[in-house]
Design a protein around this motif. Structure first.
Motif, mmCIF file in Angstrom:
data_model
loop_
_atom_site.group_PDB
_atom_site.id
_atom_site.type_symbol
_atom_site.label_atom_id
_atom_site.label_comp_id
_atom_site.label_asym_id
_atom_site.label_seq_id
_atom_site.Cartn_x
_atom_site.Cartn_y
_atom_site.Cartn_z
ATOM 1 N N ILE A 172 -2.672 8.428 2.458
ATOM 2 C CA ILE A 172 -4.103 8.281 3.110
ATOM 3 C C ILE A 172 -5.024 8.361 2.018
ATOM 4 O O ILE A 172 -4.927 9.220 0.933
ATOM 5 C CB ILE A 172 -4.543 9.573 4.247
ATOM 6 C CG1 ILE A 172 -3.636 9.512 5.193
ATOM 7 C CG2 ILE A 172 -6.132 9.585 4.477
ATOM 8 C CD1 ILE A 172 -4.165 10.786 6.084
ATOM 9 N N ASN A 173 -5.902 7.254 1.716
ATOM 10 C CA ASN A 173 -6.808 7.046 0.796
ATOM 11 C C ASN A 173 -7.924 7.194 1.410
ATOM 12 O O ASN A 173 -8.571 6.380 2.198
ATOM 13 C CB ASN A 173 -6.646 5.550 0.167
ATOM 14 C CG ASN A 173 -7.680 5.609 -1.121
ATOM 15 O OD1 ASN A 173 -7.948 6.527 -1.448
ATOM 16 N ND2 ASN A 173 -7.627 4.245 -1.413
ATOM 17 N N ILE A 174 -8.798 8.217 0.932
ATOM 18 C CA ILE A 174 -10.115 8.726 1.461
ATOM 19 C C ILE A 174 -11.419 7.712 0.686
ATOM 20 O O ILE A 174 -12.511 7.920 1.041
ATOM 21 C CB ILE A 174 -10.513 10.185 1.384
ATOM 22 C CG1 ILE A 174 -10.658 10.662 -0.115
ATOM 23 C CG2 ILE A 174 -9.445 10.786 2.248
ATOM 24 C CD1 ILE A 174 -10.937 11.937 -0.210
ATOM 25 N N ALA A 175 -11.112 6.961 -0.358
ATOM 26 C CA ALA A 175 -11.989 6.277 -0.729
ATOM 27 C C ALA A 175 -12.560 4.882 -0.203
ATOM 28 O O ALA A 175 -13.581 4.566 -0.621
ATOM 29 C CB ALA A 175 -11.340 5.804 -2.472
ATOM 30 N N CYS A 176 -11.508 4.650 0.877
ATOM 31 C CA CYS A 176 -12.165 3.530 1.743
ATOM 32 C C CYS A 176 -11.513 3.800 2.927
ATOM 33 O O CYS A 176 -10.517 4.391 3.025
ATOM 34 C CB CYS A 176 -11.697 2.053 0.935
ATOM 35 S SG CYS A 176 -9.915 1.847 0.861
ATOM 36 N N THR A 177 -12.008 2.931 4.055
ATOM 37 C CA THR A 177 -11.290 2.918 5.244
ATOM 38 C C THR A 177 -9.924 1.811 5.237
ATOM 39 O O THR A 177 -9.681 1.358 4.384
ATOM 40 C CB THR A 177 -12.212 2.468 6.190
ATOM 41 O OG1 THR A 177 -12.811 1.261 6.128
ATOM 42 C CG2 THR A 177 -13.417 3.567 6.376
ATOM 43 N N ALA A 178 -9.233 2.202 6.514
ATOM 44 C CA ALA A 178 -8.155 1.447 6.491
ATOM 45 C C ALA A 178 -8.320 -0.140 7.052
ATOM 46 O O ALA A 178 -7.449 -0.713 7.363
ATOM 47 C CB ALA A 178 -7.306 2.038 7.492
#
Length: 331
Positions: free
Chosen positions: A97-103
């Motif tokens: 999961i990358n919280i810097a951007c949405t999926a």
């Protein structure tokens, strides 16, 4: 009778002699041992430690399968391991999961067909006008949230800024500048832009803007938690561009460097609003269903020619490329 008495006396005498000799030997042994210990202690003599060789006595829990058990019924390996005392670690299906951007793109903008405003008197035009009013109301609420975290945000000036980000990102893609591209593009958009371009040469150029860019859609979604907000702004761009893609052998695959084309794009720019060091980056594009199909890729093939001798040139042979024979296809 006399002989028997003599024998008994001989046995008794020999037994007594043996007892006396045994006592004497025991006393001598004790005195010698004590004297040896005293001498070792005085001379500080140390005996080497005994050498112990490790012997494998642990039971082997895993036994390789025997020959010819392929057709037999397979046993549950996990149950066998538990019976042997081995505990398997539980497997977890983890996803990064990358919280810097949405999926993805939250509530994507649906452009009107043909990008033309229909008459409000018609049924389709009335429906289109109603949808625009609903989307504009949601966009105004999202703009207020964005301004709470980004005080410099304005729909009038943001469109020009988004166009600059778009141009810089595509210039970095043509130059294969990964560091700059990561700075201008989100982690979701980066693999989409770079997929399949490793052995290709890209020539892209922004000629001019036919219409000024315009902010048409704004959303402020949250992810994971309620306060983790992201700002997504959709910008309409109508410009003239040139694009040419060459393969690894330098052959043209798509487009042209000299012939510009009119391109209508809906670009999504995103920013992590909660992060004070966040910046607006290119997140994706919205391709409407009524958009025309892309130009097909020009594929080149190699036609086998004659075998040349050393010092011989192909042009001097006047070789004619054989044409395939006509084939009649039947249904």
């Amino acid at each position: 009778m006399l002989k028997r008495d003599n024998r008994k006396r001989v046995f008794l005498y020999s037994g007594k002699m043996a007892m006396h000799m045994r006592r004497t030997l025991v006393v001598l042994h004790r005195t010698t041992c004590s004297s040896l210990k005293n001498t070792e202690a005085s001379l500080d003599v140390r005996h080497p430690l005994p050498l112990f060789l490790p012997v494998r006595t642990k039971k082997r829990y895993f036994i390789p399968p025997a020959v010819g058990v392929k057709g037999r019924k397979e046993e549950n390996k996990e149950a066998r391991a538990r019976a042997a005392g081995i505990v398997f670690r539980q497997q977890y299906l983890e996803r990064p999961i990358n919280i810097a951007c949405t999926a993805g793109i939250f509530d994507p903008y649906v452009p009107p067909e043909g990008d033309a405003r229909l008459s409000a008197l018609s049924k389709e035009g009335l429906k289109q006008r109603t949808e625009q009013i609903r989307q504009s109301a949601s966009s105004q609420l999202a703009i207020r949230k964005i301004k709470e975290y980004d005080s410099d945000f304005s729909t009038k000036t943001f469109a020009e800024r988004a166009q600059e980000i778009f141009i810089e990102a595509h210039n970095a893609l043509t130059q294969f500048n990964r560091e700059k591209l990561h700075f201008l593009v989100t982690e979701r958009c980066y693999p989409e832009m770079t997929r399949g371009n490793r052995y290709k040469t890209i020539r892209w150029r922004f000629v001019e803007s036919l219409e000024p860019p315009k902010v048409v859609h704004t959303r402020c979604p949250d992810m994971v938690t309620k306060g983790n907000l992201y700002g997504q702004v959709t910008v309409r761009m109508h410009s003239k561009q040139t694009l040419a893609i060459y393969d690894r052998f330098g052959r043209l695959m798509l487009g042209s460097e000299e012939q510009p084309k009119d391109v209508l794009e809906y670009v999504v720019i995103e920013r992590h609003l909660v992060n004070p060091y966040g910046r607006w980056r290119l997140h994706g594009k919205i391709v409407p269903s009524w958009a025309p199909a892309k130009d097909p890729i020009i594929k080149t093939l190699m036609i086998p020619g004659p075998d040349l001798k050393p010092g011989e040139e192909f042009d001097a042979l006047n070789y004619q490329v054989p044409t395939p024979a006509a084939v009649q296809w039947y249904k």
